[in-house]
Motif scaffolding. Sequence first.
Motif, PDB file in Angstrom:
ATOM      1  N   ARG A  85      -5.198 -11.058   0.307  1.00 47.37           N
ATOM      2  CA  ARG A  85      -5.836  -9.836  -0.196  1.00 47.37           C
ATOM      3  C   ARG A  85      -6.715  -9.202   0.881  1.00 47.37           C
ATOM      4  NH1 ARG A  85      -7.134  -5.862  -0.582  1.00 47.37           N
ATOM      5  NH2 ARG A  85      -8.061  -4.586  -2.247  1.00 47.37           N
ATOM      6  N   GLU A  90      -7.970  -2.206   2.070  1.00 45.29           N
ATOM      7  CA  GLU A  90      -8.135  -1.292   0.944  1.00 45.29           C
ATOM      8  C   GLU A  90      -6.972  -0.304   0.875  1.00 45.29           C
ATOM      9  OE1 GLU A  90     -10.520  -1.725  -1.353  1.00 45.29           O
ATOM     10  OE2 GLU A  90     -10.775  -3.529  -0.138  1.00 45.29           O
ATOM     11  N   PRO A  91      -6.702   0.262  -0.292  1.00 46.27           N
ATOM     12  CA  PRO A  91      -5.638   1.268  -0.403  1.00 46.27           C
ATOM     13  C   PRO A  91      -5.919   2.448   0.520  1.00 46.27           C
ATOM     14  CG  PRO A  91      -6.426   0.594  -2.576  1.00 46.27           C
ATOM     15  CD  PRO A  91      -7.376   0.009  -1.585  1.00 46.27           C
ATOM     16  N   LYS A 277       1.780   2.365   1.972  1.00 47.08           N
ATOM     17  CA  LYS A 277       1.259   3.392   1.070  1.00 47.08           C
ATOM     18  C   LYS A 277       2.060   3.532  -0.219  1.00 47.08           C
ATOM     19  CE  LYS A 277      -1.207   6.105   4.511  1.00 47.08           C
ATOM     20  NZ  LYS A 277      -1.664   7.462   4.891  1.00 47.08           N
ATOM     21  N   TRP A 278       3.336   3.101  -0.176  1.00 49.70           N
ATOM     22  CA  TRP A 278       4.194   3.195  -1.358  1.00 49.70           C
ATOM     23  C   TRP A 278       5.049   1.936  -1.447  1.00 49.70           C
ATOM     24  CZ3 TRP A 278       3.654   7.624  -4.302  1.00 49.70           C
ATOM     25  CH2 TRP A 278       3.021   8.708  -3.680  1.00 49.70           C
ATOM     26  N   GLN A 289       5.737   3.927  -6.403  1.00 52.59           N
ATOM     27  CA  GLN A 289       4.354   4.222  -6.748  1.00 52.59           C
ATOM     28  C   GLN A 289       3.437   3.907  -5.574  1.00 52.59           C
ATOM     29  OE1 GLN A 289       2.964   5.437  -9.640  1.00 52.59           O
ATOM     30  NE2 GLN A 289       4.971   5.748 -10.581  1.00 52.59           N
ATOM     31  N   ASP A 292      -0.959  -0.603  -4.381  1.00 49.41           N
ATOM     32  CA  ASP A 292      -2.255  -1.105  -4.816  1.00 49.41           C
ATOM     33  C   ASP A 292      -2.348  -2.574  -4.395  1.00 49.41           C
ATOM     34  OD1 ASP A 292      -4.359  -2.299  -6.212  1.00 49.41           O
ATOM     35  OD2 ASP A 292      -4.128  -1.002  -7.959  1.00 49.41           O
ATOM     36  N   ASP A 294      -4.557  -4.907  -4.812  1.00 52.72           N
ATOM     37  CA  ASP A 294      -4.979  -5.822  -5.876  1.00 52.72           C
ATOM     38  C   ASP A 294      -3.818  -6.127  -6.821  1.00 52.72           C
ATOM     39  OD1 ASP A 294      -7.653  -6.225  -5.143  1.00 52.72           O
ATOM     40  OD2 ASP A 294      -8.272  -4.351  -6.080  1.00 52.72           O
ATOM     41  N   ALA A 295      -3.122  -5.082  -7.244  1.00 52.58           N
ATOM     42  CA  ALA A 295      -1.998  -5.271  -8.165  1.00 52.58           C
ATOM     43  C   ALA A 295      -0.882  -6.076  -7.496  1.00 52.58           C
ATOM     44  CB  ALA A 295      -1.462  -3.918  -8.628  1.00 52.58           C
TER      45      ALA A 295
END
Length: 308
Positions: A85, A90-91, A277-278, A289, A292, A294-295
Amino acid sequence: MGFIDRLRAGLAKTRGALVERLQAVTARLRRIDETLFEELEAVLLQADVGVETTEALIEHLRRVARERRLEDPSRLIGALKERVRELLGEPVPMAENPDGPTVILVVGVNGAGKTTTIGKLAGYYRRQGKKVLLGAADTFRAAAIDQLVVWGQRAGADVIRQSEGSDPAAVAYDTVQAAKSRQADVVLIDTAGRLQNKANLMEELRKIRRVVGQQLPGAPHEVLLVLDATTGQNALQQARLFTEVAGVTGVALTKLDGTARGGVVVAIRREVGLPVKWVGVGEGMEDLQPFDPDAFVDALFETRETAP
């Protein structure tokens, strides 16, 4: 099924090849020693985490085990999740041009899902209420132009095109001009993905960038590289090449649902320095999408261990 559920399902093969195998190793070997670390290293490499990143992760786990005086090998899984992680960062959102259309140049090898990704991106922006224009600058293949037209129709986005064999930079020029006159919000320009001659590819992309920048200062605002996750370490090599020749600003990783090699996400971020990014986990219009971290990590590890 929401996208988080689709992401979890899409990462099933990678989860089986990586996390579940790591869990099996730590359950079988009840001591934290070099034998354990060697087996963990083998699992990471087979999941296409990459040699450099794997070595760094194993060294991190050694340090965690030593500093925290761990005795239970299973505790290392939580430490690994925590470190992955951290490495993903970060995104990183897509750039936006507040003064006119946002121009996104899309690059990548043929077969990576580049044209399909453009269609899905068009659909994403259209669902946000934005006016989208597509540029068919992959003029090397008539099929690429036709495919982009089909995706444009599905997404509700017009396509600027010329005949097969036309100058790609001329198509890019026409696309930006049309975007300005039609007051489009987002411009997505497809490009050829031929790697047989790196010099030709470099010059073609440079010309497109130059022409686009002349028509709209600051453009392209993003250079998005489409990578096929099923190619594993080849995707990493493509990331290095296109970053060199095209100034890539981010990655769209496709076909995560069809591979056990999703570990390449970590290598792309750590070794090439590119933000993902996607992510794409299916064939549907909404199966691409924004990434993310975290996801992604939760879906990959799923059992949601807490780090020691």
